[in-house]
Every structure is written in structure tokens, then in C-alpha cells.
Design a protein around this motif. Structure first.
Motif, PDB file in Angstrom:
ATOM      1  N   PRO A 276       0.798  -1.226   0.000  1.00 44.19           N
ATOM      2  CA  PRO A 276       0.000   0.000   0.000  1.00 44.19           C
ATOM      3  C   PRO A 276       0.836   1.284   0.000  1.00 44.19           C
ATOM      4  O   PRO A 276       0.353   2.332  -0.404  1.00 44.19           O
TER       5      PRO A 276
ATOM      6  N   GLY B 183      -5.859  -1.664  -4.526  1.00 44.70           N
ATOM      7  CA  GLY B 183      -6.550  -1.001  -3.421  1.00 44.70           C
ATOM      8  C   GLY B 183      -7.706  -0.222  -4.012  1.00 44.70           C
ATOM      9  O   GLY B 183      -8.048  -0.405  -5.182  1.00 44.70           O
TER      10      GLY B 183
ATOM     11  N   ILE C  47      -1.502   9.066  -0.705  1.00 41.43           N
ATOM     12  CA  ILE C  47      -1.552   7.907   0.191  1.00 41.43           C
ATOM     13  C   ILE C  47      -1.971   8.367   1.591  1.00 41.43           C
ATOM     14  O   ILE C  47      -2.784   7.715   2.254  1.00 41.43           O
ATOM     15  N   HIS C  48      -1.424   9.487   2.030  1.00 45.72           N
ATOM     16  CA  HIS C  48      -1.791  10.064   3.322  1.00 45.72           C
ATOM     17  C   HIS C  48      -3.300  10.344   3.373  1.00 45.72           C
ATOM     18  O   HIS C  48      -3.971  10.002   4.344  1.00 45.72           O
TER      19      HIS C  48
ATOM     20  N   LEU D 196      -5.687   9.028   1.482  1.00 43.65           N
ATOM     21  CA  LEU D 196      -6.469   7.808   1.292  1.00 43.65           C
ATOM     22  C   LEU D 196      -6.477   6.910   2.525  1.00 43.65           C
ATOM     23  O   LEU D 196      -7.524   6.408   2.927  1.00 43.65           O
ATOM     24  N   TYR D 197      -5.320   6.722   3.133  1.00 40.75           N
ATOM     25  CA  TYR D 197      -5.211   5.779   4.246  1.00 40.75           C
ATOM     26  C   TYR D 197      -5.119   6.447   5.616  1.00 40.75           C
ATOM     27  O   TYR D 197      -5.203   5.766   6.638  1.00 40.75           O
TER      28      TYR D 197
ATOM     29  N   ALA E 243      -2.533   7.632   7.028  1.00 42.88           N
ATOM     30  CA  ALA E 243      -1.240   7.402   7.675  1.00 42.88           C
ATOM     31  C   ALA E 243      -0.515   8.739   7.818  1.00 42.88           C
ATOM     32  O   ALA E 243      -0.662   9.628   6.987  1.00 42.88           O
TER      33      ALA E 243
END
Length: 172
Positions: free
Chosen positions: A33, A74, A125-126, A128-129, A131
Motif C-alpha cells: 500500500p 486497493g 496515500i496520506h 487515502l489511508y 497514515a
């Protein structure tokens, strides 16, 4: 050759490069991911070199959209499609010229990795997830540190064959 036949010839070649990009991205890459290592950049670089930033932008967007929806890793997220389109634009702007010097490749690789991949894709990515961005950035620095020299070397190696193909296919 008439303009419509030439456009059709380009469209068919771009479609083939999109298909190759989807295969390389989905089946012949190491993906988690947060980190992805592979050679999916090659068809986009070829497209940008042969046909310029507009076609490479379209190829990047279509390849990402098709790959994400036909063979999901994903959830689909349009930010990744934007990153893929921008990658194509950078390849087209830097590599679509009669004579490609190593500096053009350095700029293309640097912008794609240090701006688009490292900062923009990490931001997607930050979002979306959820994190934490600094921790994501740290893991993605390793990915980019691995991919930058590989991408430069591969692009340097394939430039001469691409130029020969362009001349043979009467693309330039």
C-alpha cells in the motif's frame, strides 16, 4: 500519409503502450500500500519520447484508470491518476525532442521522483489511508532511492532504440 491515418497510427501505438503499462504495473512490480517498485515507467517514457506530453498524459491517465478498475490493488483514487498523468507530461516535456541528452533524462527522473512520487503521491496515500505524512515520506524515500538510478539507467539504455524506431516508423 494523411493526418487522420497518422493520428490513428499514433492512437494504436499509444493504446499498445497503455496495455503494456497496465501489465507491468499490475503483474510485474512489487507493490505494497505504501511502496511500489517496478518498470511501469518505461511505456510512459516511450510514449512521451515518441508522441509528446499530451499523448503521454492521456496514456498515463488511461493506464492508471484501467489498471485500478480492472485489476485493483486497493481502492481507486483519482489523485493517483493525476500523478500518472503528470508523470507522462514530464516525460513528454523532457524527452520529446530530436536529440536527448543525459541531462534531459536526469530532469525527467528527478521531477518524477522528487516532486510527483515522493511528495504528491505520498500526499495521496496520506489522504487515502490516513497514515501520518512524515512516516510515509520516510518509507517512500527508500523506494525513490532505489528507483532513481534504475530509472535513469533504463531510460538511458532505451533512448537510442526509441530514436531508431521513431525514424523507422516515420514518427519524427
Amino acid at each position: 500519409m494523411s493526418k487522420s491515418k497518422n493520428q490513428l497510427k499514433i492512437l494504436v501505438q499509444v493504446a499498445l503502450l497503455v496495455a503494456i503499462e497496465v501489465v507491468l504495473s499490475r503483474w510485474f512490480s512489487i507493490a505494497t500500500p505504501f511502496v511500489k517498485i517496478g518498470f511501469a515507467f518505461v511505456p510512459l517514457a516511450i510514449c512521451g519520447t515518441l508522441f509528446g506530453p499530451v499523448w503521454a498524459c492521456a496514456a498515463g491517465g488511461v493506464a492508471d484508470f484501467l489498471g485500478a478498475n480492472l485489476f485493483p490493488i486497493g481502492p481507486y483514487f483519482p489523485g493517483f491518476t493525476l500523478s500518472a498523468m503528470l508523470t507522462g507530461v514530464v516525460f513528454g516535456l523532457c524527452l520529446h525532442r530530436k536529440e536527448i541528452k543525459w541531462g534531459h533524462i536526469v530532469v525527467a527522473v528527478a521531477v518524477n521522483h522528487l516532486v510527483i512520487s515522493l511528495f504528491l503521491t505520498t500526499f495521496w496515500i496520506h489522504l487515502l489511508y490516513g497514515a501520518p505524512y512524515p512516516q510515509l515520506l520516510a518509507t517512500r524515500v527508500l523506494q525513490n532511492a532505489i528507483m532513481i538510478p534504475i530509472e535513469f539507467a533504463v531510460l538511458r539504455l532505451i533512448q537510442k532504440p526509441i530514436v531508431h524506431y521513431a525514424a523507422y516508423a516515420q514518427l519524427t
